[in-house]
Motif scaffolding. Structure first.
Motif, PDB file in Angstrom:
ATOM      1  N   PHE A 177     -62.810 -17.997  54.531  1.00 14.01           N
ATOM      2  CA  PHE A 177     -63.261 -16.803  53.828  1.00 14.01           C
ATOM      3  C   PHE A 177     -64.346 -16.141  54.661  1.00 14.01           C
ATOM      4  CE2 PHE A 177     -66.169 -20.084  52.494  1.00 14.01           C
ATOM      5  CZ  PHE A 177     -67.402 -19.458  52.385  1.00 14.01           C
ATOM      6  N   ALA A 178     -64.564 -14.854  54.412  1.00 12.45           N
ATOM      7  CA  ALA A 178     -65.634 -14.107  55.059  1.00 12.45           C
ATOM      8  C   ALA A 178     -66.696 -13.776  54.008  1.00 12.45           C
ATOM      9  CB  ALA A 178     -65.096 -12.831  55.690  1.00 12.45           C
ATOM     10  N   LEU A 179     -67.928 -13.632  54.451  1.00 15.18           N
ATOM     11  CA  LEU A 179     -69.038 -13.472  53.513  1.00 15.18           C
ATOM     12  C   LEU A 179     -70.058 -12.487  54.059  1.00 15.18           C
ATOM     13  CD1 LEU A 179     -70.792 -14.559  51.030  1.00 15.18           C
ATOM     14  CD2 LEU A 179     -71.735 -16.190  52.663  1.00 15.18           C
ATOM     15  N   ALA A 180     -70.539 -11.621  53.177  1.00 14.95           N
ATOM     16  CA  ALA A 180     -71.664 -10.734  53.505  1.00 14.95           C
ATOM     17  C   ALA A 180     -72.706 -10.864  52.409  1.00 14.95           C
ATOM     18  CB  ALA A 180     -71.207  -9.287  53.629  1.00 14.95           C
ATOM     19  N   THR A 181     -73.956 -10.988  52.809  1.00 13.97           N
ATOM     20  CA  THR A 181     -75.059 -11.035  51.844  1.00 13.97           C
ATOM     21  C   THR A 181     -76.109 -10.024  52.273  1.00 13.97           C
ATOM     22  OG1 THR A 181     -76.241 -12.788  53.041  1.00 13.97           O
ATOM     23  CG2 THR A 181     -74.654 -13.474  51.372  1.00 13.97           C
ATOM     24  N   ALA A 182     -76.799  -9.464  51.288  1.00 13.61           N
ATOM     25  CA  ALA A 182     -77.827  -8.461  51.575  1.00 13.61           C
ATOM     26  C   ALA A 182     -78.901  -8.530  50.504  1.00 13.61           C
ATOM     27  CB  ALA A 182     -77.207  -7.064  51.616  1.00 13.61           C
ATOM     28  N   PRO A 183     -80.144  -8.143  50.849  1.00 20.64           N
ATOM     29  CA  PRO A 183     -81.229  -8.186  49.862  1.00 20.64           C
ATOM     30  C   PRO A 183     -81.135  -7.037  48.876  1.00 20.64           C
ATOM     31  CG  PRO A 183     -82.038  -7.310  51.935  1.00 20.64           C
ATOM     32  CD  PRO A 183     -80.612  -7.722  52.182  1.00 20.64           C
TER      33      PRO A 183
ATOM     34  N   CYS B 161     -74.517  -0.751  46.584  1.00 23.20           N
ATOM     35  CA  CYS B 161     -74.662  -1.652  45.445  1.00 23.20           C
ATOM     36  C   CYS B 161     -76.074  -2.236  45.408  1.00 23.20           C
ATOM     37  CB  CYS B 161     -73.621  -2.761  45.516  1.00 23.20           C
ATOM     38  SG  CYS B 161     -73.727  -3.944  44.154  1.00 23.20           S
ATOM     39  N   CYS B 162     -76.583  -2.685  46.549  1.00 22.58           N
ATOM     40  CA  CYS B 162     -77.931  -3.259  46.596  1.00 22.58           C
ATOM     41  C   CYS B 162     -78.978  -2.223  46.195  1.00 22.58           C
ATOM     42  CB  CYS B 162     -78.228  -3.796  47.998  1.00 22.58           C
ATOM     43  SG  CYS B 162     -77.308  -5.286  48.422  1.00 22.58           S
ATOM     44  N   HIS B 163     -78.796  -0.998  46.669  1.00 26.79           N
ATOM     45  CA  HIS B 163     -79.742   0.073  46.325  1.00 26.79           C
ATOM     46  C   HIS B 163     -79.718   0.337  44.823  1.00 26.79           C
ATOM     47  CE1 HIS B 163     -82.068   3.748  46.653  1.00 26.79           C
ATOM     48  NE2 HIS B 163     -81.093   4.426  46.068  1.00 26.79           N
ATOM     49  N   HIS B 164     -78.514   0.428  44.251  1.00 22.24           N
ATOM     50  CA  HIS B 164     -78.365   0.701  42.823  1.00 22.24           C
ATOM     51  C   HIS B 164     -78.963  -0.442  41.996  1.00 22.24           C
ATOM     52  CE1 HIS B 164     -75.482   2.217  39.423  1.00 22.24           C
ATOM     53  NE2 HIS B 164     -76.754   2.283  39.089  1.00 22.24           N
ATOM     54  N   LEU B 165     -78.652  -1.677  42.376  1.00 20.85           N
ATOM     55  CA  LEU B 165     -79.185  -2.818  41.651  1.00 20.85           C
ATOM     56  C   LEU B 165     -80.711  -2.858  41.732  1.00 20.85           C
ATOM     57  CD1 LEU B 165     -76.616  -5.571  42.712  1.00 20.85           C
ATOM     58  CD2 LEU B 165     -76.927  -4.657  40.404  1.00 20.85           C
ATOM     59  N   GLY B 166     -81.259  -2.546  42.908  1.00 24.95           N
ATOM     60  CA  GLY B 166     -82.710  -2.545  43.063  1.00 24.95           C
ATOM     61  C   GLY B 166     -83.374  -1.550  42.135  1.00 24.95           C
ATOM     62  N   LEU B 167     -82.811  -0.351  42.038  1.00 24.93           N
ATOM     63  CA  LEU B 167     -83.385   0.670  41.149  1.00 24.93           C
ATOM     64  C   LEU B 167     -83.295   0.237  39.687  1.00 24.93           C
ATOM     65  CD1 LEU B 167     -82.053   3.986  42.725  1.00 24.93           C
ATOM     66  CD2 LEU B 167     -84.285   2.904  43.039  1.00 24.93           C
ATOM     67  N   LEU B 168     -82.159  -0.352  39.303  1.00 24.38           N
ATOM     68  CA  LEU B 168     -82.005  -0.800  37.923  1.00 24.38           C
ATOM     69  C   LEU B 168     -83.009  -1.896  37.580  1.00 24.38           C
ATOM     70  CD1 LEU B 168     -78.105  -0.937  37.612  1.00 24.38           C
ATOM     71  CD2 LEU B 168     -79.639   0.666  36.465  1.00 24.38           C
TER      72      LEU B 168
ATOM     73  N   GLY C  73     -80.564 -10.988  45.733  1.00 19.22           N
ATOM     74  CA  GLY C  73     -79.583 -10.764  46.790  1.00 19.22           C
ATOM     75  C   GLY C  73     -78.183 -10.597  46.220  1.00 19.22           C
ATOM     76  N   LEU C  74     -77.349  -9.938  46.999  1.00 18.95           N
ATOM     77  CA  LEU C  74     -75.946  -9.709  46.649  1.00 18.95           C
ATOM     78  C   LEU C  74     -75.072 -10.422  47.663  1.00 18.95           C
ATOM     79  CD1 LEU C  74     -73.632  -8.126  45.135  1.00 18.95           C
ATOM     80  CD2 LEU C  74     -73.987  -6.321  46.848  1.00 18.95           C
ATOM     81  N   ALA C  75     -74.019 -11.095  47.184  1.00 11.62           N
ATOM     82  CA  ALA C  75     -73.059 -11.756  48.072  1.00 11.62           C
ATOM     83  C   ALA C  75     -71.657 -11.281  47.723  1.00 11.62           C
ATOM     84  CB  ALA C  75     -73.150 -13.273  47.937  1.00 11.62           C
ATOM     85  N   LEU C  76     -70.907 -10.876  48.738  1.00 11.36           N
ATOM     86  CA  LEU C  76     -69.508 -10.494  48.578  1.00 11.36           C
ATOM     87  C   LEU C  76     -68.645 -11.383  49.467  1.00 11.36           C
ATOM     88  CD1 LEU C  76     -69.641  -6.565  48.605  1.00 11.36           C
ATOM     89  CD2 LEU C  76     -69.648  -8.106  46.629  1.00 11.36           C
TER      90      LEU C  76
END
Length: 747
Positions: A120-126, A160-167, A136-139
């Motif tokens: 599998f491939a994975l991306a994570t971001a703050p 998504c990270c930007h939107h989640l951060g604002l919420l 953090g977000l993981a896809l």
């Protein structure tokens, strides 16, 4: 920074408010659903997870997930921010982490690769907002994903990270902070359409007419649908199998390799096939076809000449019921969603073995042991104990109430209790019921309604270092295999606990020594309001070399110094003490002369460690400050009107390089109401970051921080800076506020 205010564009703020208002009634974590689902759909990911970092916590908590089984990700439900896993790295280092496949995962994150050995491939971001890290977000993508993220995938992740951060920021600011629940919430897979009754019946008839067996599994592996042909092929009835896990309902599928095939399919999103022998002599082929909602399974008779390396479960090598547990670790464990399978246990223990190699302090060991052993064996409570000065000490726990811990804390090592006896005897004890415990220890008292216990000695290098106590809230017949597994596991825990106790002792000694080398209190100087903060790095056991000082020279003069000796060891601390002494001895001379004399001393000592230093001479009568720098980060000056500038000083060489170095002096005006900020590079340096940009960001935070007093301002500034936890380097901060003259004069 937690709860800091952020000025949002009107449209963006309205959108956040609308989403927040619509979700608040259903539970605050539902705020996270829409952005996560949108990111998964737009990026083409197969699964997504949101991890939250609660205020004051050093762990990331898996809060919302979709597209993957909770059983599979259980080892990562709570992760240390300091841990070496992709999402921790992303949040701690404030960057996107991309892992293209299992081979790269094994190279960069061997522990995670060991517990998830799939393609599998994975991306994570703050997830952040206005400098605050909220989590953090993981896809995840199928194993067939190309080696690089596409621009669309990258944009979806960032959005998504930007939107989640604002919420999350808005929720905290309005008094409704989003906090993780006891378990992650699972968002069901979304279907593009729902078939009508007639269509569903037609699909059922179609499947029943096929000569092969058809079966459907959900993402947890439970059977949601199967045809009569499928039930006949595997030797059971539809009623017996519907809602069950195949490897639990069918004894001949209990070898962990078969559940592993399911995990490979659900994580990689790629077809998987295997062949198994249904005793006594019927071979069956299983073809697993996964998607976002579950797995379709095609079951067909297979040729009888199967390869020799496939699991056969034949009469010669098939384990009997007495040789292995039936439904996970314990045969009598009730079936249910939380009941762990043998594969769950194996992966939890593999994860624990790898995790313990990275554990440092005792609390760290407790967290890792509890996070893996408790879900692997369905345990409700756990405690780690050691012996010190002839008494029992509880050094870590989870699940027990404070009253129980108080009852055992401080027991003498002569007390007749199982937790003490296991320490002295080195022999593990298992009690299936409270009656069993009472027979062995007539004075035993029932605590927390626990009904079964295991007391395991922790022995390292032939000597007992402590004990591990495990408890169930129901009777639990420990099988011989479980007893052997837990006893062996206790050996791993013992080695980690032994190292952790040594680490904590060394850590306390180092911090005590370092605290003794720093000023215990800053002197009170009329005309100045001062505050200092020192934050030690979280990943080192030794002493850092950061220092600060404030020296009273006369009624209206003072000196301030801040510096950083290279390294985190006793040598750095010793040199730091010598630098402070040298500065004290020469304080009152011009700043350039103070640094020049200190430099000659360090050059003569030939310590081999570089030292930066900034020295400031304060003339309170004239409202002026003269300063010189030896390679130290530039100070910041906040003027009375709030305007903040970075003071560019002539760069002098670091101390200890060239004995003939000159240190030019710079003079500034320090009006009443001004604030001079001195700091070390730990406050502004981040891995891969530009230090000049970070200093500019710090200046902006100082400009926006609250008004004096300096003690409040220092705390506000550190909150706004949003320092990572743990720190990569020591941080020293010295704030100097110029006050008005007693007679109210001003220049």
């Amino acid at each position: 920074m937690r709860g800091a205010q952020r000025r949002q564009p009107a449209g963006e703020a309205d959108a956040v408010t609308e989403v927040f208002g619509s979700a608040a009634a259903g539970g605050s974590d539902m705020l996270l659903d829409a952005p996560l689902i949108q990111a998964v759909q737009e990026s083409g990911a197969s699964a997504g997870m949101v991890f939250l970092l609660p205020p004051g916590d050093s762990r990331l908590h898996l809060t919302v997930m979709t597209g993957i089984s909770q059983r599979i990700v259980a080892p990562w439900e709570r992760m240390r921010l300091a841990g070496s896993v992709p999402v921790s790295d992303a949040v701690r280092e404030r960057r996107l982490v991309w892992v293209a496949g299992h081979e790269e995962m094994a190279r960069r994150y061997p522990r995670a690769a060991l517990a998830l050995p799939y393609a599998f491939a994975l991306a994570t971001a703050p997830i952040s907002a206005d400098g605050t890290e909220w989590g953090g977000l993981a896809l995840l993508w199928p194993g067939s994903h190309p080696p690089e993220l596409s621009p669309r995938e990258h944009d979806s992740l960032r959005a998504c990270c930007h939107h989640l951060g604002l919420l999350l920021q808005h929720a905290a600011d309005t008094g409704h902070p989003v906090l993780p629940g006891p378990e992650p919430r699972i968002i069901p897979a979304l279907r593009t359409r729902a078939p009508g009754t007639a269509e569903a019946l037609a699909a059922f008839d179609f499947a029943e007419r096929l000569p092969q067996g058809c079966c459907a599994l959900d993402l947890d592996g439970r059977i949601t649908f199967l045809t009569a042909t499928a039930a006949e092929l595997v030797g059971a009835t539809v009623g017996e199998l519907r809602g069950a896990l195949p490897w639990e309902a069918l004894p001949w599928l209990r070898d962990p390799v078969f559940e592993d095939h399911y995990r490979a399919a659900v994580i990689s999103r790629q077809p998987v096939s295997f062949t198994a022998l249904r005793p006594p002599d019927r071979w069956l082929s299983f073809h697993l076809h996964p998607d976002d909602g579950g797995i379709s399974v095609l079951i067909t008779p297979a040729p009888t000449d199967q390869p020799a390396d496939l699991p056969t479960d034949g009469p010669a090598d098939r384990p009997t019921d007495a040789d292995r547990p039936a439904d996970g670790p314990g045969q009598s464990r009730p079936a249910g969603p939380a009941a762990p399978s043998r594969t769950d246990v194996l992966y939890h223990l593999l994860h624990l073995a790898a995790a313990l190699t990275e554990a440092v302090g005792v609390q760290d060991v407790t967290e890792r042991v509890a996070n893996q052993i408790m879900p692997a064996f369905g345990i409700q409570a756990l405690a780690l104990t050691t012996a010190a000065e002839g008494r029992l000490r509880i050094v870590g726990h989870r699940g027990f109430t404070t009253g129980v811990l108080d009852h055992f804390e401080g027991l003498t090592l002569t007390a007749d209790t199982p937790v003490v006896r296991v320490l002295s005897s080195g022999v593990p004890s298992f009690f299936d019921t409270f009656e069993d415990l009472r027979r062995a220890y007539p004075d035993a008292v029932l605590h927390d309604d626990m009904a079964a216990w295991a007391f395991l000695p922790l022995i390292a290098s032939g000597a007992p270092v402590g004990s591990l106590v495990l408890a169930y809230d129901r009777p639990f017949p420990w099988s011989p295999q479980e007893r052997a597994m837990l006893t062996s596991l206790a050996g791993l825990v013992a080695q980690a606990l032994d190292r952790a106790l040594l680490y904590d002792t060394k850590h306390r000694l180092a911090r005590s020594l370092q605290a003794g080398l720093l000023p215990t209190a800053l002197p009170r100087i009329p005309g100045l309001d001062v505050a200092a903060r020192y934050l030690p790095a979280g990943r080192v056991t030794d002493i850092g070399g950061d220092f600060y000082d404030l020296i009273r020279l006369g009624d209206r003069t003072a000196a301030a110094a801040i510096g950083d000796v290279q390294g985190h060891n006793v040598n750095a601390a010793a040199l730091m003490g010598q630098v402070r002494t040298a500065v004290h001895a020469t304080a009152g001379a011009s700043p350039g002369e103070v640094l020049a004399r200190t430099n000659r001393l360090l050059t003569d000592l030939d310590a081999g460690l570089l030292t930066s230093c900034l020295y400031v001479h304060l003339d309170l009568a004239e409202h002026r400050a003269r300063m010189a720098s030896a390679g130290h980060p530039p100070p910041l000056l906040r003027h009375p009107d709030g305007y903040t500038e970075i003071l560019t000083l002539p760069p002098g060489l670091l101390l200890g390089i060239d004995p003939d170095t000159d240190y030019p002096m710079t003079e500034i005006t320090l009006r009443p109401g001004s604030v001079l900020a001195l700091y070390t590079d730990g406050l502004v340096e981040t891995p891969g970051g530009d230090i000049e940009e970070e200093i500019a960001v710090l200046a902006g935070h100082l400009a926006r921080s609250g008004p004096p007093p300096m003690e409040t301002l220092a705390d506000d500034l550190l909150r706004r800076t949003g320092l990572p936890s743990p720190l990569h380097d020591d941080v020293a901060l010295l704030l100097i506020g110029a006050q008005a003259d007693d007679d109210g004069g001003n220049d």
